[in-house]
Design a protein around this motif. Sequence first.
Motif, mmCIF file in Angstrom:
data_model
loop_
_atom_site.group_PDB
_atom_site.id
_atom_site.type_symbol
_atom_site.label_atom_id
_atom_site.label_comp_id
_atom_site.label_asym_id
_atom_site.label_seq_id
_atom_site.Cartn_x
_atom_site.Cartn_y
_atom_site.Cartn_z
ATOM 1 N N LEU A 252 0.823 -1.214 0.000
ATOM 2 C CA LEU A 252 0.000 0.000 0.000
ATOM 3 C C LEU A 252 0.853 1.259 0.000
ATOM 4 O O LEU A 252 0.342 2.358 0.253
ATOM 5 C CB LEU A 252 -0.918 0.012 1.239
ATOM 6 C CG LEU A 252 -1.907 -1.131 1.383
ATOM 7 C CD1 LEU A 252 -2.719 -0.969 2.666
ATOM 8 C CD2 LEU A 252 -2.830 -1.215 0.177
ATOM 9 N N ILE A 306 3.502 -0.164 4.143
ATOM 10 C CA ILE A 306 3.005 1.205 4.126
ATOM 11 C C ILE A 306 4.181 2.180 4.206
ATOM 12 O O ILE A 306 5.292 1.806 4.591
ATOM 13 C CB ILE A 306 2.027 1.502 5.287
ATOM 14 C CG1 ILE A 306 2.731 1.334 6.643
ATOM 15 C CG2 ILE A 306 0.794 0.621 5.194
ATOM 16 C CD1 ILE A 306 1.889 1.791 7.831
ATOM 17 N N SER A 310 1.008 6.466 2.164
ATOM 18 C CA SER A 310 -0.189 5.635 2.356
ATOM 19 C C SER A 310 -1.193 6.443 3.161
ATOM 20 O O SER A 310 -0.912 6.839 4.300
ATOM 21 C CB SER A 310 0.165 4.349 3.110
ATOM 22 O OG SER A 310 1.215 3.649 2.478
ATOM 23 N N SER A 314 -6.236 3.646 2.453
ATOM 24 C CA SER A 314 -5.126 2.736 2.743
ATOM 25 C C SER A 314 -4.970 2.526 4.242
ATOM 26 O O SER A 314 -4.668 1.421 4.714
ATOM 27 C CB SER A 314 -3.810 3.289 2.196
ATOM 28 O OG SER A 314 -3.827 3.353 0.801
ATOM 29 N N SER A 334 2.256 5.870 8.324
ATOM 30 C CA SER A 334 1.438 6.372 7.213
ATOM 31 C C SER A 334 1.102 7.849 7.394
ATOM 32 O O SER A 334 1.432 8.477 8.402
ATOM 33 C CB SER A 334 0.155 5.542 7.083
ATOM 34 O OG SER A 334 -0.649 5.698 8.241
#
Length: 399
Positions: A252, A306, A310, A314, A334
């Motif tokens: 992701l 991630i 992200s 996500s 993230s």
Amino acid sequence: MEENQRRQIPIGFIISLVFNCLLFGAVIFLVVYQIPGLMKPSSPQTAINKELPKEFNVLNEAWSIINSDYVDKTKIDSQKLGDGAVKGMIDALGDKFSVFVDPANTKLEANQLTGKFTGIGAYVGLSKDRVIMISAPMDNSPAKEAGLKSGDLIIKIDGVETRNMTITDAALKIQGPAGTTVTLQIYRDGVDQPFDVKITRRQIDIQSVSAELKDDILYVALRGFQQNSSNDLIKALKDGVDKKATGIVLDLRNNPGGLLDSAVKVTSQFLDKGTVTKVIDNKGESSTLPIQPGGVATKLPVVVLINGGSASASEILAGALQDYGRAKIIGQQSYGKGSVQMIRSLSDGSTIHITIARWYTPSGKQIDSVGIKPDLVSDLEGDELVKYAIDTLKGNAAK
């Protein structure tokens, strides 16, 4: 998030730019959806509140002064002034994800969440100093062909400084009709002086899902949550299961988000029960989005990758899999976009992307301005992180 962590947003949902999503002419991440109990979209007519606060009287006063006193009558454009007033009102909220989009750019946005748009094909975000930055050029895109690189800072767009631009402003300015050009002034670390890059926009077809079997591990890269993303993912997962995959690496990184409905369907492929996300609306009321039964990969071990790019949907996916102990999260913290935007149409064809709620992980952990913290922090990038994830997954499988 660490001070040196770059905050990235694939512009538009994409660069040609999409959003609310938003990508890219530029790409932006944004989530458009409806949740039972939250406000429903209303027509411009029903949205009008005839009892405006008295503070709004000054708008009429200002218009009267401009119309009667301004020296150059030919430059009085009521449409531009009206748009500016609405934009100023939204900007005054201090919410970078609530934005006004004029009619022309509303039309340009319309196709982005379908995975097709015109632009330069690059993910755009913010550097640690909050400068508009190329997070990553997309493969086979005008941006990549023009030589743009991850980490490039965009100083000007067609001669206009980006210093005071939001990500959405920059994305909308970068995007445009196929065949037209945009000139970006770039600052690149290690290069003495900023330089201009002229790029011709073209249609970008986004394949949000790519997959391949690496030994007996299915590697799946999910680049966005678009209308067809869940169906494409299901096909990839079924193919991996048929080929006897023993685990899944779900990548992701630099995924800016997208449609919440897509996020629910994707998350449901890995969980057989539970909640996708918890939502608290503008009245303080809480609701949950449940897992949809029938997922095709609810038993295979999973590692999720991630990074600072992200965001949004996500983070919903990664947060749910982490909360239920369904996946090990590897990489960097993230982005931290835990708010929900609804697109409201205005009578002139313009739109307002307005934040209507915030979401949390199933256990109630905050996402907004915090992000998802990985179980294993790693500075590895590219294929090196994928290899590390596969090795980790195989180690877990061996226990």
